[in-house]
Scaffold this motif. Structure first.
Motif: not given
Length: 197
Positions: A20-47
């Motif tokens: 589950l930790g390995t799957i979680s790490m892979m999900l960290m790479f599938l991230n995307f920024p949110l409009p109107m917010l700073p680009q360095y803040l990216k949402v991912d579903f690794s939780e």
């Protein structure tokens, strides 16, 4: 005989948590920024894998998955941003633990939703406070920038970090609850079968 069963049960738990930790790490790479917010803040579903671990086993299992995820990410990316990784770990733990605690106490979809709402609020407020007092000063020191003024830190938290964590919590919850409803019979079966091995 009993100790052999306990050992095999513990080994199985460790394998599942590592997976589950390995799957979680892979999900960290599938991230995307949110409009109107700073680009360095990216949402991912690794939780999501951490939540699954925390609900099958215990809140501590969710923390282990968060630790494995961030450790693997740190090794893979070469420690370029240790403050960001520490921040990700802390946010994940603050979000996952309340959801798991409430679910284990009351064992229902309502308690899970309440836990995810509580986790979202705690993550948003907790990460706001941690960023203001610890993480932003540490990050600016690490990057060799000038010390951030109180005003800059407050604006970064109020306009970026706080709304970001609220949106992130809602997005993860919106994906996790329907997923959990479908997986619940299987998760409960796994929990019981591992407990009695």
């Amino acid at each position: 005989m009993h100790s052999n069963k306990t050992q095999s049960s513990n080994l199985l738990k460790l394998i599942i948590l590592a997976l589950l930790g390995t799957i979680s790490m892979m999900l960290m790479f599938l991230n995307f920024p949110l409009p109107m917010l700073p680009q360095y803040l990216k949402v991912d579903f690794s939780e999501v894998p951490a939540l699954i671990a925390a609900l099958i086993f215990s809140p501590g299992a969710g923390i282990i998955v968060e630790a494995v995820k961030n450790l693997l990410y740190l090794i893979y990316t070469g420690a370029g941003d240790p403050i960001g990784i520490a921040s990700n770990f802390l946010a994940g733990v603050i979000f996952v633990v309340p959801a798991a605690v409430l679910y284990h106490k009351f064992r229902g979809i309502k308690s899970l939703v309440s836990g995810l709402v509580a986790g979202t609020i705690l993550m948003a407020v907790g990460m706001g406070i941690l960023n203001y007092f610890v993480l932003l000063p540490a990050y600016s020191w690490f990057m060799g920038w000038e010390t951030m003024s109180s005003q800059v830190k407050f604006m970064t938290v109020a306009v970026g970090i706080l709304p970001f964590n609220v949106i992130k919590g809602i997005a993860i919850g919106a994906i996790f609850v329907p997923l959990f409803i479908k997986l619940r019979p299987w998760l409960e079966q796994k929990r019981i079968s591992i407990s009695y091995k």
